[in-house]
Structures are given as C-alpha cells and as structure tokens.
Design a protein around this motif. Structure first.
Motif, PDB file in Angstrom:
ATOM      1  N   GLY A  46       0.790  -1.228   0.000  1.00 43.41           N
ATOM      2  CA  GLY A  46       0.000   0.000   0.000  1.00 43.41           C
ATOM      3  C   GLY A  46       0.815   1.267   0.000  1.00 43.41           C
ATOM      4  O   GLY A  46       0.346   2.309   0.451  1.00 43.41           O
ATOM      5  N   LEU A  47       2.035   1.208  -0.488  1.00 40.11           N
ATOM      6  CA  LEU A  47       2.887   2.388  -0.584  1.00 40.11           C
ATOM      7  C   LEU A  47       2.143   3.491  -1.339  1.00 40.11           C
ATOM      8  O   LEU A  47       1.595   3.256  -2.414  1.00 40.11           O
ATOM      9  CB  LEU A  47       4.179   2.011  -1.320  1.00 40.11           C
ATOM     10  CG  LEU A  47       5.254   3.072  -1.481  1.00 40.11           C
ATOM     11  CD1 LEU A  47       5.823   3.469  -0.123  1.00 40.11           C
ATOM     12  CD2 LEU A  47       6.373   2.532  -2.364  1.00 40.11           C
ATOM     13  N   HIS A  65      -1.246  -5.812   5.742  1.00 39.51           N
ATOM     14  CA  HIS A  65      -0.796  -4.424   5.796  1.00 39.51           C
ATOM     15  C   HIS A  65      -1.965  -3.457   6.017  1.00 39.51           C
ATOM     16  O   HIS A  65      -1.831  -2.473   6.740  1.00 39.51           O
ATOM     17  CB  HIS A  65      -0.012  -4.060   4.535  1.00 39.51           C
ATOM     18  CG  HIS A  65       1.380  -4.582   4.563  1.00 39.51           C
ATOM     19  ND1 HIS A  65       1.722  -5.791   4.009  1.00 39.51           N
ATOM     20  CD2 HIS A  65       2.508  -4.090   5.113  1.00 39.51           C
ATOM     21  CE1 HIS A  65       3.000  -6.001   4.200  1.00 39.51           C
ATOM     22  NE2 HIS A  65       3.505  -4.986   4.870  1.00 39.51           N
ATOM     23  N   GLN A  66      -3.101  -3.726   5.415  1.00 38.00           N
ATOM     24  CA  GLN A  66      -4.261  -2.850   5.644  1.00 38.00           C
ATOM     25  C   GLN A  66      -4.676  -2.905   7.105  1.00 38.00           C
ATOM     26  O   GLN A  66      -4.950  -1.871   7.718  1.00 38.00           O
ATOM     27  CB  GLN A  66      -5.430  -3.236   4.738  1.00 38.00           C
ATOM     28  CG  GLN A  66      -6.660  -2.355   4.944  1.00 38.00           C
ATOM     29  CD  GLN A  66      -6.423  -0.895   4.608  1.00 38.00           C
ATOM     30  OE1 GLN A  66      -6.149  -0.553   3.474  1.00 38.00           O
ATOM     31  NE2 GLN A  66      -6.521  -0.019   5.598  1.00 38.00           N
ATOM     32  N   ALA A 138      -8.186   6.301  10.113  1.00 31.49           N
ATOM     33  CA  ALA A 138      -8.346   4.853   9.969  1.00 31.49           C
ATOM     34  C   ALA A 138      -9.526   4.542   9.046  1.00 31.49           C
ATOM     35  O   ALA A 138      -9.418   3.725   8.130  1.00 31.49           O
ATOM     36  CB  ALA A 138      -8.546   4.200  11.335  1.00 31.49           C
ATOM     37  N   TYR A 139     -10.653   5.203   9.293  1.00 35.72           N
ATOM     38  CA  TYR A 139     -11.834   4.994   8.447  1.00 35.72           C
ATOM     39  C   TYR A 139     -11.543   5.375   6.997  1.00 35.72           C
ATOM     40  O   TYR A 139     -11.864   4.633   6.073  1.00 35.72           O
ATOM     41  CB  TYR A 139     -13.034   5.789   8.970  1.00 35.72           C
ATOM     42  CG  TYR A 139     -14.151   5.841   7.969  1.00 35.72           C
ATOM     43  CD1 TYR A 139     -14.914   4.705   7.700  1.00 35.72           C
ATOM     44  CD2 TYR A 139     -14.408   6.998   7.229  1.00 35.72           C
ATOM     45  CE1 TYR A 139     -15.916   4.732   6.740  1.00 35.72           C
ATOM     46  CE2 TYR A 139     -15.408   7.034   6.283  1.00 35.72           C
ATOM     47  CZ  TYR A 139     -16.158   5.897   6.036  1.00 35.72           C
ATOM     48  OH  TYR A 139     -17.133   5.921   5.077  1.00 35.72           O
ATOM     49  N   LYS A 143     -11.797   3.149   3.605  1.00 35.84           N
ATOM     50  CA  LYS A 143     -12.687   3.584   2.524  1.00 35.84           C
ATOM     51  C   LYS A 143     -11.913   3.783   1.218  1.00 35.84           C
ATOM     52  O   LYS A 143     -12.341   3.347   0.163  1.00 35.84           O
ATOM     53  CB  LYS A 143     -13.396   4.874   2.923  1.00 35.84           C
ATOM     54  CG  LYS A 143     -14.437   5.326   1.926  1.00 35.84           C
ATOM     55  CD  LYS A 143     -15.310   6.391   2.536  1.00 35.84           C
ATOM     56  CE  LYS A 143     -16.273   6.984   1.546  1.00 35.84           C
ATOM     57  NZ  LYS A 143     -17.113   6.049   0.849  1.00 35.84           N
ATOM     58  N   ARG A 144     -10.744   4.416   1.311  1.00 38.37           N
ATOM     59  CA  ARG A 144      -9.920   4.682   0.129  1.00 38.37           C
ATOM     60  C   ARG A 144      -9.430   3.374  -0.508  1.00 38.37           C
ATOM     61  O   ARG A 144      -9.342   3.269  -1.719  1.00 38.37           O
ATOM     62  CB  ARG A 144      -8.734   5.568   0.527  1.00 38.37           C
ATOM     63  CG  ARG A 144      -7.780   5.914  -0.567  1.00 38.37           C
ATOM     64  CD  ARG A 144      -6.659   6.853  -0.128  1.00 38.37           C
ATOM     65  NE  ARG A 144      -6.032   6.481   1.131  1.00 38.37           N
ATOM     66  CZ  ARG A 144      -6.198   7.125   2.292  1.00 38.37           C
ATOM     67  NH1 ARG A 144      -6.974   8.179   2.371  1.00 38.37           N
ATOM     68  NH2 ARG A 144      -5.579   6.720   3.384  1.00 38.37           N
TER      69      ARG A 144
END
Length: 163
Positions: A46-47, A65-66, A138-139, A143-144
């Motif tokens: 997720g870089l 990682h998420q 965090a949310y 979402k992204r």
C-alpha cells in the motif's frame, strides 16, 4: 524487496533496499516483463502512489498491511466504542467478501459519521481540528482502499509470514 510468483511459490526477483520506493517496484515489474512473465495482478503493502503507478495491472493491498495501517491509527486496545468496532471490522477483511465488507463498513459509518466529523476549537489559536483524527484517518484509509483490498482469500504477507 521480493517479487514472488504466487502460483509456483517461487521468488522471481529481489533487491536489498533500506526503504521501498515506487521506482524499485517499477524496476522489479520491468524485470519480469523483460523476461517474458505475464503479470496477472500485484499484491503490495500500500505504498502511497504505487496503485497509480501500476494502474495497468490489478493491484491489491495486502490484507495484513491494511489491518496494520488501521491498528497503527487505533492501537491494539482502543478505549472508545467507535474505535473498537472499526478495529473489529478491519479484521473481517480476511473473513468476508467485498460486498459484505462494504455493507458492514457503511453501516459503521452511518452510525458514527457525526462522531468522526466532530471538531474541536483550540482556545489559544482559534483553529478548528477534528476531535478524533486517528479514528477518522483509519476509516478513510479503509474507505480509500476498498477497491484495492483482496477479500476473503487470505494472502500470506512476505515480510512477516502472517496472514
């Protein structure tokens, strides 16, 4: 850095780096392409900016990682109910499908949206800031990354060996 063939469980390319960069990822991908490999999809950590740089491929963020990104914002043992619920939801990534996860996250947001939008005014500066910025971050991370998370199929993280 390691690029691994998940079908054959073999390392195809590696490079010793102090920190990962998008340029390193692109070099690895170019190495594979120049050696005739067909890249079906990419699972990464997720870089920031990597998804855009590799947009011609199906790119997913590693489930582990998420969850670690969320835990970084919320800690291991959050004290607020909204935070506890969001941490628990993030851990569902490995146990649910995309539609189910999105429904659960949307339901959480409906319940807590006013709470995460809450603002506090600093008495000295008069500036307004979010009261719960880490919860909000965090949310927004979840979402992204909704479209980039690999759901239900637990993928082993190369760095940690964890699922």
């Amino acid at each position: 850095m390691v690029i691994k063939d998940s079908f054959r469980n073999k390392i195809l390319w590696h490079k010793f780096v102090r920190t990962e960069t998008i340029a390193d990822y692109l070099k690895g991908v170019e190495f594979l392409r120049s050696h005739g490999f067909i890249i079906h999809d990419i699972v990464c950590d997720g870089l920031r900016g990597l998804f855009q740089s590799l947009r011609q491929y199906k790119v997913q963020i590693c489930q582990f990682h998420q969850i670690m990104i969320i835990r970084h914002y919320l800690t291991k043992k959050p004290d607020m109910k909204a935070t506890q619920e969001l941490l628990a939801i993030s851990k569902m990534i490995t146990h649910t499908d995309k539609e189910g996860f999105i429904r659960i996250l949307e339901k959480w947001h409906e319940q807590w949206s006013n709470f995460i939008k809450e603002r506090t005014i600093d008495r000295k500066s008069g500036k307004s800031t979010y009261t719960y910025p880490r919860l909000r971050s965090a949310y927004l991370s979840l979402k992204r990354n909704l479209k980039c998370i690999s759901y239900r199929i637990p993928l082993r993280c190369r760095k940690t060996g964890s699922y």
